[in-house]
Write an enzyme that holds these catalytic residues in place. Structure first.
Site, PDB file in Angstrom:
ATOM      1  CE  LYS A 233     -79.501 -80.486  49.523  1.00 30.41           C
ATOM      2  NZ  LYS A 233     -78.707 -81.429  48.721  1.00 30.41           N
ATOM      3  NE  ARG A 273     -82.948 -80.389  42.629  1.00 27.39           N
ATOM      4  CZ  ARG A 273     -83.598 -80.543  43.765  1.00 27.39           C
ATOM      5  NH1 ARG A 273     -83.022 -80.159  44.922  1.00 27.39           N
ATOM      6  NH2 ARG A 273     -84.810 -81.063  43.803  1.00 27.39           N
TER       7      ARG A 273
END
Length: 295
Positions: A233, A273
């Protein structure tokens, strides 16, 4: 629970693990399988069903405890896809992976997709909206009886960055997740099957993401297992750039993601995740060894 798992749980104060999911003596690793043309780092790589099935089997072979199948991008600015398209992208993949014995999660905000995926064999519903995007989601999850991930969410992808306004991000995320849990329970969802996700990157700026990671111990006071989705991210890329690495594209952030996985696991996260399963699996194993030395 194994001796090592019990010792690690005592050291970390880990929350009870939902029934119906794999049990390990470490933080679980969820492998990301985006069956989309437009996800932020791997869009289009697994857009065809057989490509996606092969990738899912590969993630499982690498050690993924859960394979998370998603048919709609949730990157900032992404537009929603038609229901029929999301169903066509995901359900055949879920069915084939489940037939192969893989624990499959369906990454969706739509109740109809969740229902179809559960019928196809999904073991978990991962809803980045926490039930806010579709009022029918909670009844579907309640009826299915399978675990449910409720993520902190304020707005759809196309406008979520406009809602990244906090005075104290940990306190506010806790309060909003607590409200979601209470409403989910009111709608019949079994609290023993709820997993919470602080929603890194969803209506969050870089500083919010790091503050939430540092505050995982506080977030765990809600009493639910925590899933952390940090993989590749923006906040990871920003940290690498500020550290002198320059502009690191998403596909080259896996080593840094593994470092974040170790931090999250050491702080008591239930699951991480990730795109790169092998690196984060090693990372969470190191966190488990750190939590229970000598076992």
């Amino acid at each position: 629970m194994s001796t090592a798992e019990g010792a690690a749980a005592r050291r970390l104060g880990a929350s009870p693990r939902p029934e119906g999911l794999p049990r390990q003596d470490r933080c679980l690793v969820m492998g990301i399988l985006n069956v989309t043309p437009d996800s932020f780092s791997d869009g289009g790589l697994y857009a065809q069903a057989q490509q996606a099935i092969d990738r899912g089997l590969d993630l499982a072979a690498q050690g993924a405890d859960i394979v998370d199948v998603g048919g709609e991008s949730t990157r900032p600015g992404a537009r929603p896809v038609a229901l029929a398209e999301e169903l066509a992208r995901t359900v055949p993949v879920v069915r084939e992976l489940a037939r192969a014995g893989v624990c499959v999660s369906i990454d969706t905000m739509r109740a109809a997709v969740a229902r179809a995926a559960v019928e196809a064999g999904a073991c978990l519903v991962n809803d980045v909206s926490g039930g806010l995007a579709d009022p029918d989601m909670a009844p579907v999850v309640a009826a299915s009886g399978i675990p449910y991930v409720a993520t902190h969410w304020r707005a759809p992808s196309r406008e979520m960055d406009r809602h990244a306004d906090y005075r104290d991000v940990v306190v506010e995320v806790m309060a909003e997740l607590d409200l979601r849990v209470r409403r989910l329970k009111d709608q019949g969802v079994d609290p023993a099957r709820i997993v919470l996700d602080p929603g890194l990157g969803f209506s969050k700026r870089t500083e919010h993401d790091w503050t939430l990671l540092a505050g995982l111990g506080t977030l765990r006071r809600l009493g639910f297992p925590l899933l952390v989705g940090a993989s590749r991210k923006r906040f990871i890329g920003a940290a690498l750039a500020s550290g002198g690495a320059g502009d690191v594209p998403p596909g080259e952030r896996d080593s840094a993601t593994a470092a974040v996985s170790a931090l999250a696991a050491a702080a008591g996260a239930f699951c991480v995740r990730v795109h790169d399963v092998r690196a984060s699996l090693d990372a969470v194993r190191m966190a488990a060894a750190y939590a229970a030395p000598g076992l």
